[in-house]
Design a protein around this motif. Structure first.
Motif: not given
Length: 401
Positions: A1-4, A20-28, A314-316
């Motif tokens: 699965m691709n999150p984007r 998305l949140r775990t791989e790229f967060g909290p900010v990228s 993602s926030a949700n």
């Protein structure tokens, strides 16, 4: 699965937006798109709320500012101009004004369902969730609902984008293509509404366009450009939100047939079911802002003028805010989702979208049962990184006795 991947996001929202949140967060920093991204609930909430630091008006920082200012509306302005515009146009969205539309929304809903009843099947999007809000918005504005094929084309053009298909080498070419499409679409929209404005100046009617022409902000009439921008925004955003909300709701209910049965038995639960759909599969995926000053988020230094994307979807699913975020739970309380954004740019049409969806789902479930997605037809998603929903949603049903 691709999150984007857009289809993965639609079919597997929890897995995609959590990844998305775990791989790229909290900010990228997104090298391809040349923007920053934040994913957690608190960070997205701050981005949407602090307009003094995170502006919705990108024209001061744009390479082509004239293209951004052309389409400015309540969506892309900040106080004090935003406050003035919103206070004016919100008169059309007062609780009393929205409530008064309920009988007409119910009438349109029944008319649309009448057209498919004998077939025992329909495309939820084409036959139901798209025409309903378009007819409502068209009647508000005083434009022919028969033009809805043109409205659909313009709406699609304004939101279609496919960043996931970009390579580093073709971003500039892609951006030029998007600017061209947006410019052409705005030109067509504005030409359409210029004709409407000209007719209303000669023959005012009891519609929103006539009211905007007669309205004043601090003693001054609205500029034509402002009226054109608002009418265009309302026509596009006013139909996309409800279209996707109804489609996403039925996709959720199809995945959880026990919820469908619960709502058949207790239709009073439909409003809170809608709120959980807004959390689980929101019509809008993100908000975009521009840093008005140098700012640091989780150790990342963001310069003035840089673009920042806040992932509402993602926030949700942030477990710090939502216990068991993977669970679709229509009894979730509290449910402080960001499906309609937050702060001064909270979706102006949210009360109307909620009412349309509540009435549409209530009448649908009252008249039909055993509503099931046709699984032999693969789901297609809207090709947009901004909004989420199925392009088509074929279902079968039985008429309730």
């Amino acid at each position: 699965m691709n999150p984007r991947d857009l289809l993965d996001q639609l079919l597997h929202p929890y897995e995609s937006f959590t990844a998305l949140r775990t791989e790229f967060g909290p900010v990228s920093y997104n090298e391809r798109g040349k923007f920053w991204e934040v994913f957690g609930y608190d960070d997205v909430l701050e981005l949407a709320s602090d307009y003094e630091t995170f502006s919705s008006d990108g024209s001061p920082f744009a390479e082509y500012p004239e293209e951004m200012t052309k389409g400015q509306s309540v969506l892309t302005t900040d106080p004090p101009r935003h406050r003035q515009l919103r206070s004016l146009v919100s008169q059309a969205f007062t609780p009393r004004a929205i409530a008064s539309m309920a009988p007409r929304i119910a009438e349109i809903t029944n008319d649309l369902l009448d057209q498919v009843t004998r077939q025992g099947k329909m495309d939820v999007i084409a036959d139901f969730s798209y025409p309903l809000p378009v007819i409502v918005i068209a009647e508000m504005l005083g434009v022919p609902s028969e033009d809805r094929a043109r409205f659909k084309h313009w709406s699609d053009q304004m939101v279609v984008s496919e960043y996931e298909d970009l390579s580093r080498d073709n971003v500039e070419e892609y951006n030029k293509r998007v600017r061209t499409i947006m410019r052409q679409t705005l030109d067509e929209l504005y030409d359409y509404f210029r004709q409407v404005l000209a007719e209303r100046r000669l023959r005012p009617q009891h519609d929103l366009v006539s009211a905007l022409l007669a309205a004043q902000i601090e003693g001054e009439s609205l500029f034509e450009q402002g009226i054109l921008a608002f009418c265009s925004l309302l026509l596009v955003a006013g139909n996309i939100t409800t279209t996707n909300l109804i489609g996403n709701a039925l996709l959720c209910f199809d995945e959880h047939p026990e919820v469908m049965e619960q709502l058949h038995a207790r239709p009073e639960l439909i409003p809170q079911a809608i709120e959980e759909v807004l959390r689980y599969r929101p019509p809008a995926l993100l908000v975009g802002r521009y840093a008005t000053r140098p700012v640091e988020i989780h150790g990342c230094k963001i310069s003035t003028g840089e673009s920042i994307i806040g992932w509402l979807a993602s926030a949700n699913f942030d477990p710090a805010q939502f216990p068991d975020p993977q669970r679709f739970d229509i009894g979730r309380a509290p449910n402080r989702h960001l499906g309609f954004g937050h702060g001064i740019h909270f979706c102006l049409g949210a009360p109307l979208a909620r009412l349309e969806t509540k009435i549409a789902l209530s009448i649908l479930l009252e008249r039909f049962e055993h509503i099931r997605r046709e699984r032999l037809q693969p789901i297609e998603t809207i090709r947009s990184v901004f909004i989420m929903g199925p392009r088509h949603l074929p279902v079968t049903f039985q008429v309730r006795a």
